[in-house]
Design a protein around this motif. Structure first.
Motif, short mmCIF file in Angstrom:
data_model
loop_
_atom_site.label_atom_id
_atom_site.label_comp_id
_atom_site.label_asym_id
_atom_site.label_seq_id
_atom_site.Cartn_x
_atom_site.Cartn_y
_atom_site.Cartn_z
N MET A 5 0.84 -1.20 0.00
CA MET A 5 0.00 0.00 0.00
C MET A 5 0.87 1.24 0.00
SD MET A 5 -3.27 1.00 0.23
CE MET A 5 -4.24 2.41 0.72
N ILE A 6 0.71 2.08 -1.01
CA ILE A 6 1.45 3.33 -1.09
C ILE A 6 0.77 4.35 -0.18
CG2 ILE A 6 2.07 5.24 -2.62
CD1 ILE A 6 2.06 3.13 -4.90
N SER A 63 5.26 11.12 -6.19
CA SER A 63 5.13 11.12 -7.64
C SER A 63 3.67 11.01 -8.04
CB SER A 63 5.90 9.95 -8.26
OG SER A 63 5.26 8.72 -7.95
N GLU A 64 3.38 11.37 -9.28
CA GLU A 64 2.02 11.23 -9.79
C GLU A 64 1.60 9.77 -9.83
OE1 GLU A 64 -0.70 12.20 -13.77
OE2 GLU A 64 1.39 12.87 -13.68
N GLN A 90 -2.03 5.56 -7.86
CA GLN A 90 -2.22 4.20 -7.34
C GLN A 90 -2.96 4.23 -6.00
OE1 GLN A 90 -1.43 1.35 -9.01
NE2 GLN A 90 -2.49 0.23 -7.38
N ASP A 91 -2.58 5.15 -5.13
CA ASP A 91 -3.23 5.22 -3.83
C ASP A 91 -4.68 5.68 -3.96
OD1 ASP A 91 -3.15 4.82 -1.04
OD2 ASP A 91 -2.88 6.96 -0.69
N VAL A 92 -4.93 6.68 -4.80
CA VAL A 92 -6.31 7.14 -4.99
C VAL A 92 -7.16 6.02 -5.58
CG1 VAL A 92 -7.81 8.86 -6.06
CG2 VAL A 92 -5.54 9.52 -5.28
N ASP A 143 -6.57 4.12 -15.08
CA ASP A 143 -5.87 2.88 -15.43
C ASP A 143 -5.63 2.03 -14.18
OD1 ASP A 143 -5.81 3.43 -18.13
OD2 ASP A 143 -3.74 4.16 -18.13
N ALA A 144 -5.19 2.68 -13.09
CA ALA A 144 -4.90 1.94 -11.86
C ALA A 144 -6.17 1.36 -11.25
CB ALA A 144 -4.20 2.86 -10.86
N LEU A 145 -7.25 2.13 -11.26
CA LEU A 145 -8.51 1.65 -10.68
C LEU A 145 -9.03 0.44 -11.45
CD1 LEU A 145 -10.92 1.93 -8.76
CD2 LEU A 145 -11.89 3.63 -10.34
N ILE A 146 -8.98 0.50 -12.76
CA ILE A 146 -9.46 -0.61 -13.58
C ILE A 146 -8.56 -1.84 -13.40
CG2 ILE A 146 -9.81 -1.38 -15.96
CD1 ILE A 146 -10.67 1.57 -16.56
N ALA A 147 -7.25 -1.60 -13.34
CA ALA A 147 -6.31 -2.72 -13.20
C ALA A 147 -6.44 -3.41 -11.84
CB ALA A 147 -4.88 -2.21 -13.39
#
Length: 260
Positions: free
Chosen positions: A1-2, A20-21, A26-28, A61-65
């Motif tokens: 967990m970031i 970083s963005e 990733q955390d959001v 992208d992160a949410l879907i992945a």
């Protein structure tokens, strides 16, 4: 967990800063996934209002992945669309959402603002009724370089707006931003008018996640957090929303003097 490297609040708005963005996105995404899972444990469907723009790309992208969201129980909306633009135009927000979200997760429903509707005022009414048919459980936002949320530029932003969806004229800063970020080849090609969900509708969401990464957002983030709560910086209204969190990277937070 970031985890964020800094946490603080400005009035009622929670703020988190990341190295970083990519870490921020990733955390959001993990926060959004957990929240949607919790909502769907309590009710049959969840209504989500999504933003477009470059600030949302890594997050979506992160949410879907990540997986773990039952998208067949999610009803999606989007914040804005250019007036007169077709759904297949390269800069259309409908196209952005269909390619980056709908075709990848197959939600129960994705309600789109029809930018090329023959009767734009009637389209505002139609979309208003769809939005008001259920509470908005989650709103995901970006912040424009002039401080706008959706297409609520300073000249048209209204914290007490009587409308939920309206037609607005875009200011020069906003239109130039669309060129600078690659959505249009030149200023003349950017539509002058657009549909937008209004600030009271945005603030009615039960949870608000606002992402504002990159160095080009540093000045507007400073004005948003350190200036007055005013339509001169429409995003400053988030400082009155206890259900909202602003997510920054070290670049967009670089001008802040109130970091702790």
């Amino acid at each position: 967990m970031i985890a964020a490297t800094k946490f603080f609040s400005v009035d009622d708005l929670k703020v988190q800063i990341y190295n970083s963005e990519a870490e921020m996105a990733q955390d959001v995404a993990e926060i959004a996934r957990k929240y949607l899972q919790d909502v769907l444990e309590l009710q049959d469907t969840a209504a989500v209002l999504l933003a477009t723009g470059n600030s949302q790309l890594k997050f979506l992208d992160a949410l879907i992945a990540l997986g773990g969201v039952d998208w067949s129980r999610i009803i999606l909306f989007h914040l804005d669309e250019y007036l007169g633009i077709t759904a297949d135009h390269a800069a259309s927000f409908r196209r952005y959402m269909r390619e980056r979200v709908e075709k990848r997760v197959f939600p129960q429903q994705f309600h789109y603002i029809e930018g090329d509707a023959l009767q734009p005022v009637a389209e505002c009414d139609r979309y208003t009724k769809l939005l008001q048919a259920q509470p908005i459980d989650l709103c995901c936002l970006g912040v424009g370089e002039n401080g706008h949320l959706a297409f609520n530029d300073p000249a048209v932003a209204d914290f007490q707006d009587p409308y939920s969806v309206k037609l607005v004229k875009l200011d020069a800063v906003n239109r130039q931003q669309q060129v600078n970020t690659g959505h249009f080849p030149n200023l003349n090609s950017v539509p002058q008018y657009a549909f937008t969900v209004t600030l009271p509708l945005i603030c009615s969401a039960k949870k608000i996640l606002c992402l504002a990464p990159e160095k080009r957002k540093a000045q507007v983030v400073k004005e948003m957090l350190e200036g007055s709560i005013s339509t001169e910086s429409p995003a400053s209204i988030l400082r009155k929303q206890s259900q909202a969190t602003l997510f920054l990277d070290i670049n967009s937070a670089s001008l802040l003097s109130l970091k702790c």
